[in-house]
Design an enzyme around this catalytic site. Structure first.
Site, mmCIF file in Angstrom:
data_model
loop_
_atom_site.group_PDB
_atom_site.id
_atom_site.type_symbol
_atom_site.label_atom_id
_atom_site.label_comp_id
_atom_site.label_asym_id
_atom_site.label_seq_id
_atom_site.Cartn_x
_atom_site.Cartn_y
_atom_site.Cartn_z
ATOM 1 C CG ASP A 1 43.971 42.799 37.914
ATOM 2 O OD1 ASP A 1 45.139 42.676 38.333
ATOM 3 O OD2 ASP A 1 43.003 42.166 38.407
ATOM 4 C CD GLU B 1 34.349 39.356 43.057
ATOM 5 O OE1 GLU B 1 34.739 40.445 42.568
ATOM 6 O OE2 GLU B 1 35.030 38.654 43.838
ATOM 7 C CG ASP C 1 36.415 31.400 39.001
ATOM 8 O OD1 ASP C 1 36.378 31.063 40.191
ATOM 9 O OD2 ASP C 1 37.369 32.048 38.515
ATOM 10 C CB VAL D 1 37.420 38.503 30.250
ATOM 11 C CG1 VAL D 1 36.910 37.542 29.188
ATOM 12 C CG2 VAL D 1 36.714 38.249 31.581
ATOM 13 N N GLY E 1 33.547 29.618 42.705
ATOM 14 C CA GLY E 1 32.828 30.067 43.886
ATOM 15 C C GLY E 1 33.575 29.861 45.193
ATOM 16 C CE LYS E 2 38.104 25.115 44.583
ATOM 17 N NZ LYS E 2 39.435 24.624 44.160
#
Length: 220
Positions: free
Chosen positions: A196, A136, A140, A190, A142-143
């Site tokens: 994207d 991946e 962030d 970012v 993690g959800k």
């Protein structure tokens, strides 16, 4: 360096200003749309090679079933797998890698949503009994990753590990979900290196911070 430090990856501090755009080349049509070069392409590649070494050590003689999370993860995945192949060719521990793809959607503009959508086939029965590496680009809270891991585990793989190029420092960050981390970064949006904003900026080689102008221009 102990295992916990290796797991965190390279930690980029909150006050890191990035590099001036004048120091690098990038598509000129994004000139007003990015603030800075946050992580240069060369640094990304070097760190990715180091992650490939960690992965080869951990997987031992097991062939690797790579599950690439599209679209943002495709560059990181391609480079990571290539480094694993190169390291294998230069040693007596060549690991066969098979790459499969899954596409998830949980973002709208620059905000993570509560809904996880697995786009395409949900049948991952080919993972049964395999040593699986989920690749991946960014993790962030993690959800999304938790939901994906729960889904993958239903197919009874032999082992599952997660490689994340970026892990964001956010409340309830999902550091423990990621076995191999490229960079731990502040909670900044970012783009670049296939990351994207509404399908723009994937063609940037560097990881950059999007500007307010860029967010407004490409908002849906």
């Amino acid at each position: 360096m102990d295992n916990s430090q290796m797991q965190r990856g390279i930690v980029i501090k909150d006050d890191w200003p990035g590099y001036s755009l004048d120091l690098f080349t990038y598509p000129e049509h994004y000139h007003e749309d990015i603030e800075n070069v946050y992580i240069p392409h060369g640094v990304i590649m070097n760190r990715t090679e180091r992650l490939a070494r960690y992965i080869m050590d951990d997987f031992g003689d097991s062939n690797i079933m790579v599950l690439c999370v599209l679209k943002g993860g495709y560059k990181f995945c391609a480079d990571l797998v290539e480094f694993i192949k190169v390291l294998g060719r230069n040693s007596n521990r060549y690991l066969e890698t098979r790459v499969e793809f899954i596409r998830l959607k949980s973002y709208l503009n620059d905000q993570s949503t509560e809904d996880l959508h697995i786009i395409g086939s949900r049948d991952l029965s080919f993972l049964r009994g395999k040593s699986v590496l989920i690749v991946e680009a960014i993790v962030d809270t993690g959800k999304t990753m938790k939901a994906l891991l729960q889904h993958v585990e239903t197919f009874e793989p032999r082992m599952v590990k997660v490689a994340g190029l970026l892990v964001k420092r956010v409340p309830n960050m999902a550091e423990s979900l990621t076995d191999y981390v490229g960079f731990e970064i502040p909670n900044r949006f970012v783009v670049g290196y296939a990351l994207d904003y509404n399908e723009y900026f994937r063609d940037l080689n560097h990881i950059c911070v999007i500007s307010k102008t860029g967010k407004t221009k490409y908002k849906v």
